[in-house]
Design a protein around this motif. Structure first.
Motif, PDB file in Angstrom:
ATOM      1  N   ALA B   9     -11.742  -4.422   8.915  1.00  0.00           N
ATOM      2  CA  ALA B   9     -11.197  -3.273   9.654  1.00  0.00           C
ATOM      3  C   ALA B   9      -9.814  -3.605  10.193  1.00  0.00           C
ATOM      4  O   ALA B   9      -8.871  -2.815  10.056  1.00  0.00           O
ATOM      5  N   ALA B  10      -9.673  -4.782  10.776  1.00  0.00           N
ATOM      6  CA  ALA B  10      -8.384  -5.183  11.349  1.00  0.00           C
ATOM      7  C   ALA B  10      -7.319  -5.229  10.262  1.00  0.00           C
ATOM      8  O   ALA B  10      -6.207  -4.713  10.429  1.00  0.00           O
ATOM      9  N   LEU B  11      -7.677  -5.825   9.109  1.00  0.00           N
ATOM     10  CA  LEU B  11      -6.716  -5.909   8.007  1.00  0.00           C
ATOM     11  C   LEU B  11      -6.307  -4.512   7.536  1.00  0.00           C
ATOM     12  O   LEU B  11      -5.130  -4.254   7.278  1.00  0.00           O
ATOM     13  N   SER B  12      -7.282  -3.618   7.437  1.00  0.00           N
ATOM     14  CA  SER B  12      -6.971  -2.265   6.974  1.00  0.00           C
ATOM     15  C   SER B  12      -6.006  -1.568   7.924  1.00  0.00           C
ATOM     16  O   SER B  12      -5.096  -0.868   7.487  1.00  0.00           O
ATOM     17  N   LEU B  13      -6.228  -1.756   9.221  1.00  0.00           N
ATOM     18  CA  LEU B  13      -5.338  -1.113  10.188  1.00  0.00           C
ATOM     19  C   LEU B  13      -3.910  -1.608  10.022  1.00  0.00           C
ATOM     20  O   LEU B  13      -2.965  -0.818   9.923  1.00  0.00           O
ATOM     21  N   VAL B  14      -3.738  -2.921   9.948  1.00  0.00           N
ATOM     22  CA  VAL B  14      -2.392  -3.480   9.846  1.00  0.00           C
ATOM     23  C   VAL B  14      -1.753  -3.088   8.517  1.00  0.00           C
ATOM     24  O   VAL B  14      -0.621  -2.605   8.468  1.00  0.00           O
ATOM     25  N   TRP B  15      -2.508  -3.245   7.436  1.00  0.00           N
ATOM     26  CA  TRP B  15      -1.938  -2.939   6.131  1.00  0.00           C
ATOM     27  C   TRP B  15      -1.645  -1.442   6.010  1.00  0.00           C
ATOM     28  O   TRP B  15      -0.648  -1.030   5.413  1.00  0.00           O
ATOM     29  N   GLY B  16      -2.504  -0.637   6.599  1.00  0.00           N
ATOM     30  CA  GLY B  16      -2.288   0.811   6.587  1.00  0.00           C
ATOM     31  C   GLY B  16      -0.971   1.175   7.261  1.00  0.00           C
ATOM     32  O   GLY B  16      -0.187   1.960   6.733  1.00  0.00           O
ATOM     33  N   LEU B  17      -0.714   0.568   8.397  1.00  0.00           N
ATOM     34  CA  LEU B  17       0.560   0.843   9.084  1.00  0.00           C
ATOM     35  C   LEU B  17       1.728   0.320   8.259  1.00  0.00           C
ATOM     36  O   LEU B  17       2.789   0.924   8.203  1.00  0.00           O
ATOM     37  N   PRO B  23       7.763   6.758   2.435  1.00  0.00           N
ATOM     38  CA  PRO B  23       7.152   8.078   2.272  1.00  0.00           C
ATOM     39  C   PRO B  23       6.196   8.156   1.079  1.00  0.00           C
ATOM     40  O   PRO B  23       5.240   8.930   1.104  1.00  0.00           O
ATOM     41  N   GLU B  24       6.465   7.347   0.045  1.00  0.00           N
ATOM     42  CA  GLU B  24       5.615   7.383  -1.138  1.00  0.00           C
ATOM     43  C   GLU B  24       4.214   6.858  -0.852  1.00  0.00           C
ATOM     44  O   GLU B  24       3.229   7.352  -1.369  1.00  0.00           O
ATOM     45  N   SER B  25       4.148   5.797  -0.044  1.00  0.00           N
ATOM     46  CA  SER B  25       2.859   5.146   0.160  1.00  0.00           C
ATOM     47  C   SER B  25       2.222   5.516   1.495  1.00  0.00           C
ATOM     48  O   SER B  25       1.105   5.102   1.791  1.00  0.00           O
ATOM     49  N   ALA B  26       2.937   6.308   2.285  1.00  0.00           N
ATOM     50  CA  ALA B  26       2.474   6.550   3.661  1.00  0.00           C
ATOM     51  C   ALA B  26       1.101   7.216   3.716  1.00  0.00           C
ATOM     52  O   ALA B  26       0.272   6.884   4.553  1.00  0.00           O
ATOM     53  N   LYS B  27       0.870   8.133   2.789  1.00  0.00           N
ATOM     54  CA  LYS B  27      -0.407   8.857   2.801  1.00  0.00           C
ATOM     55  C   LYS B  27      -1.563   7.887   2.543  1.00  0.00           C
ATOM     56  O   LYS B  27      -2.598   7.948   3.202  1.00  0.00           O
ATOM     57  N   ARG B  28      -1.348   6.983   1.599  1.00  0.00           N
ATOM     58  CA  ARG B  28      -2.371   5.964   1.333  1.00  0.00           C
ATOM     59  C   ARG B  28      -2.561   5.082   2.560  1.00  0.00           C
ATOM     60  O   ARG B  28      -3.668   4.699   2.907  1.00  0.00           O
ATOM     61  N   GLY B  29      -1.431   4.771   3.206  1.00  0.00           N
ATOM     62  CA  GLY B  29      -1.482   3.919   4.389  1.00  0.00           C
ATOM     63  C   GLY B  29      -2.336   4.533   5.483  1.00  0.00           C
ATOM     64  O   GLY B  29      -3.176   3.866   6.085  1.00  0.00           O
ATOM     65  N   ASN B  30      -2.138   5.832   5.683  1.00  0.00           N
ATOM     66  CA  ASN B  30      -2.913   6.520   6.714  1.00  0.00           C
ATOM     67  C   ASN B  30      -4.391   6.520   6.351  1.00  0.00           C
ATOM     68  O   ASN B  30      -5.257   6.308   7.202  1.00  0.00           O
ATOM     69  N   PHE B  31      -4.673   6.709   5.060  1.00  0.00           N
ATOM     70  CA  PHE B  31      -6.057   6.703   4.608  1.00  0.00           C
ATOM     71  C   PHE B  31      -6.689   5.336   4.863  1.00  0.00           C
ATOM     72  O   PHE B  31      -7.802   5.229   5.376  1.00  0.00           O
ATOM     73  N   LEU B  32      -5.928   4.307   4.506  1.00  0.00           N
ATOM     74  CA  LEU B  32      -6.435   2.951   4.693  1.00  0.00           C
ATOM     75  C   LEU B  32      -6.715   2.676   6.173  1.00  0.00           C
ATOM     76  O   LEU B  32      -7.756   2.114   6.534  1.00  0.00           O
ATOM     77  N   SER B  34      -7.455   4.852   8.416  1.00  0.00           N
ATOM     78  CA  SER B  34      -8.634   5.590   8.858  1.00  0.00           C
ATOM     79  C   SER B  34      -9.907   4.926   8.344  1.00  0.00           C
ATOM     80  O   SER B  34     -10.946   4.931   9.016  1.00  0.00           O
ATOM     81  N   MET B  35      -9.826   4.326   7.140  1.00  0.00           N
ATOM     82  CA  MET B  35     -10.974   3.557   6.638  1.00  0.00           C
ATOM     83  C   MET B  35     -11.256   2.389   7.578  1.00  0.00           C
ATOM     84  O   MET B  35     -12.410   2.097   7.908  1.00  0.00           O
ATOM     85  N   GLY B  36     -10.180   1.718   7.986  1.00  0.00           N
ATOM     86  CA  GLY B  36     -10.337   0.589   8.905  1.00  0.00           C
ATOM     87  C   GLY B  36     -11.057   1.015  10.172  1.00  0.00           C
ATOM     88  O   GLY B  36     -11.978   0.341  10.640  1.00  0.00           O
ATOM     89  N   MET B  37     -10.654   2.179  10.677  1.00  0.00           N
ATOM     90  CA  MET B  37     -11.304   2.706  11.875  1.00  0.00           C
ATOM     91  C   MET B  37     -12.780   2.979  11.598  1.00  0.00           C
ATOM     92  O   MET B  37     -13.653   2.644  12.396  1.00  0.00           O
ATOM     93  N   GLY B  38     -13.053   3.560  10.425  1.00  0.00           N
ATOM     94  CA  GLY B  38     -14.436   3.853  10.048  1.00  0.00           C
ATOM     95  C   GLY B  38     -15.274   2.579   9.985  1.00  0.00           C
ATOM     96  O   GLY B  38     -16.381   2.520  10.539  1.00  0.00           O
TER      97      GLY B  38
END
Lengths: 104, 461
Positions: B9-17, B23-32, B34-38
């Motif tokens: 989860a921690a890794l997903s949060l950092v990598w997501g940010l 702008p190209e990868s931001a949507k994936r980042g946000n998804f990642l 949110s997965m981390g949060m999940g």
């Protein structure tokens, strides 16, 4: 003074973690370009909803008959997760608008 | 096992940010993220609690989550992009409230069990209680200001800053009393109430136009509270998440202050404190108006055009017509760009979102420095609903309250057309010499109507 010194020695790893996380945070965030600052902010906002983990832990630790704790903790979970769900979804919506349109 | 999930989860949060930096990868980042949060939430639901894990309070967890998921989703799907600052404020306030409730409960437990808890533990709780309260009520007031409630501008008391300092001292003294009086819970109650009041007074004197700074700052407060709560529950993911948010908020606060050339303290004290020495030279130059057809013809025969959108454009909901004009011009091989000042809009980066919503390609948005290089080779610059960010006084007149603020040097382009409702000065209350420059012309009217007029004129050519 000695109390502080002892505290530092006892929590050494924790303090390392704290310092490195702060540096990491600044490094990662400062790379975000201006055009994405609003989504960054709402996304970060959603992440601050991580306090709900605390609410869940608290609720799980509490005796089911102890309503004085269960009710406010449940409320904390409620308001915190509005932040989480709303934040992530609205960020997703915003970032969808930044999709590169394929046109020449 | 669950520690592994927390790590993930921690890794997903950092990598997501991290992915949000493009702008190209931001949507994936946000998804990642949110997965981390999940992951973090799931792990928290099922990991073994050391003390006593025999209780099953699932109903107390499931009901709030289901309720808030539907409410949060509904709000997020329906909010207008112009109202984004309001929504971020409310959500931020709710995050703060959540942390306040948690630290309050923990303090209640600590004092009622008579268990001699660590001093550092209780201090952390009280700090979390205080910062969370400020984030909560402060955000709510910021929301009211952003949404234009009149009463919200009148909350500031005389000698507000002195009152605020007294409140702070009171909070510190009460905390001291709490510790010397064997953790009497009454003190905590008073600390909570004063902290909530302090949050209101903290935001009250700050002007509506400084909201980008306030929102960023309150955001970082919520992050810090979350991190403190993470320390209390000794949960590293909470700590990490909180610090990331705190860092984001802090960086944006600094950036916004720089963009206005003001110190954070100056913003917090409120308003332009230097308003007494407003520019004394009277501007009696002549302004020149441009007619619909002249304007259209001029654009039609130029090779490059830059729009400078300000919040006035967003208020008038004129982004779509801007885009329409852009398309008409591009068909005619005119290069069109948008120059975005960092404080255009009501929160950091707000203008970019508003233009993205109108389908403007983000590659057409240029930032301050790039724009300033580009103006000299630009035929027409169109200023829509912006004023202070294009005021040459910021460079020329050291007595101007705007002096030193980084601005867009629109007058360096061959022609400037300013779309404006009237000749009223901008937020800073300063006259803008730009309007009197030889190469600038005025085009009066509501931003939307004006652009509509221009757009149809262009199509007729």
């Amino acid at each position: 003074m000695e109390a502080i010194f002892n505290y530092v020695t006892e929590n050494e790893i924790f303090i390392y973690l704290l310092l490195f996380t702060i540096i990491l945070g600044f490094e990662v965030i400062s790379k975000v370009p201006t055009i994405l600052h609003t989504p960054l902010m709402s996304g970060a906002n959603a992440i601050s909803g991580i306090v709900v983990l605390g609410a869940i832990i608290l609720i799980r630790q509490t005796d089911p008959s102890n309503l004085t704790i269960l009710i406010p903790a449940s409320l904390a979970l409620f308001v915190g997760s509005i932040n989480v769900f709303g934040g992530f979804i609205v960020t997703d919506r915003m970032l969808g608008m930044f999709k590169k349109k394929k046109k020449k | 096992m669950f520690n592994l999930v927390f790590l993930l989860a921690a890794l997903s949060l950092v990598w997501g940010l991290r992915l949000q930096s493009n702008p190209e990868s931001a949507k994936r980042g946000n998804f990642l993220a949110s997965m981390g949060m999940g992951f973090a939430i799931l792990a928290t639901l099922f990991f073994e609690i050391k003390d006593q894990s025999t209780f099953n309070n699932l109903i107390w967890i499931a009901v709030p989550i289901i309720l808030s998921a539907s409410i949060g989703t509904y709000i997020a799907k329906n909010v207008q992009m112009t109202s984004m600052p309001q929504m971020v404020s409310i959500f931020n306030g709710l995050g703060g409230l959540s942390a306040v409730l948690l630290s309050f409960i923990e303090l209640y437990k600590a004092s009622s069990t008579n268990f001699d808890m660590f001093f550092s533990y209780q201090i952390t709780l009280i700090m979390s209680l205080f910062i969370g309260s400020v984030a909560f009520t402060g955000s709510m007031l910021a929301f009211a200001k952003l949404d234009g409630y009149r009463w919200s501008e009148k909350l500031s008391l005389p000698y507000q800053h002195i009152i605020n300092i007294i409140l702070l001292i009171t909070i510190i003294s009460l905390t001291y009393l709490y510790f010397v009086n064997s953790f009497a819970f009454d003190y905590i109650l008073i600390v909570l109430v004063i902290s909530l009041i302090y949050g209101i007074f903290f935001v009250a004197p700050i002007g509506g136009a400084d909201m980008p700074v306030v929102i960023s700052l309150l955001n970082s407060f919520t992050g810090i509270t979350a991190a403190l709560t993470g320390i209390i529950f000794s949960n590293n993911v909470m700590l990490l998440g909180g610090i990331l948010v705190g860092a984001a908020g802090t960086i944006l606060t600094v950036l916004m202050c720089e963009a206005m050339n003001r110190s954070l303290l100056n913003v917090l004290i409120g308003g332009f404190s230097a308003s007494g020495k407003s520019s004394n030279k009277s501007e009696d130059g002549e302004i020149k108006e441009i007619s619909d057809s002249d304007f259209a013809v001029q654009l039609f025969y130029s090779s490059s055009v830059i729009f400078v959108p300000g919040y006035g454009l967003a208020v008038a909901q004129a982004q779509k017509i801007c885009k329409e004009i852009q398309e008409t011009l591009e068909k005619n091989e005119v290069e069109v760009k948008y120059a975005i000042h960092p404080v255009a809009g009501r929160m950091p980066g707000h203008m970019n979102v508003l233009l993205a919503e109108a389908d403007v390609d983000y590659s057409k948005l240029i930032e301050l420095d790039e724009a300033n290089e580009k103006f000299t080779s630009t035929d027409v610059t169109i200023v829509v609903g912006a004023n202070d960010v294009v005021n040459p006084d910021a460079i020329d007149d050291s007595s101007s309250p705007l002096f030193g603020m980084p601005i867009l040097k629109v007058w360096e382009s061959k022609n400037v057309v300013v779309l404006k409702r009237s000749m009223n000065p901008g937020y800073a209350g300063v006259q803008n010499p730009l309007f009197f420059k030889d190469n600038s012309k005025m085009y009066f009217g509501d931003a939307k109507d004006s652009l509509q007029r221009l757009s149809s004129e262009l199509k007729n050519l």
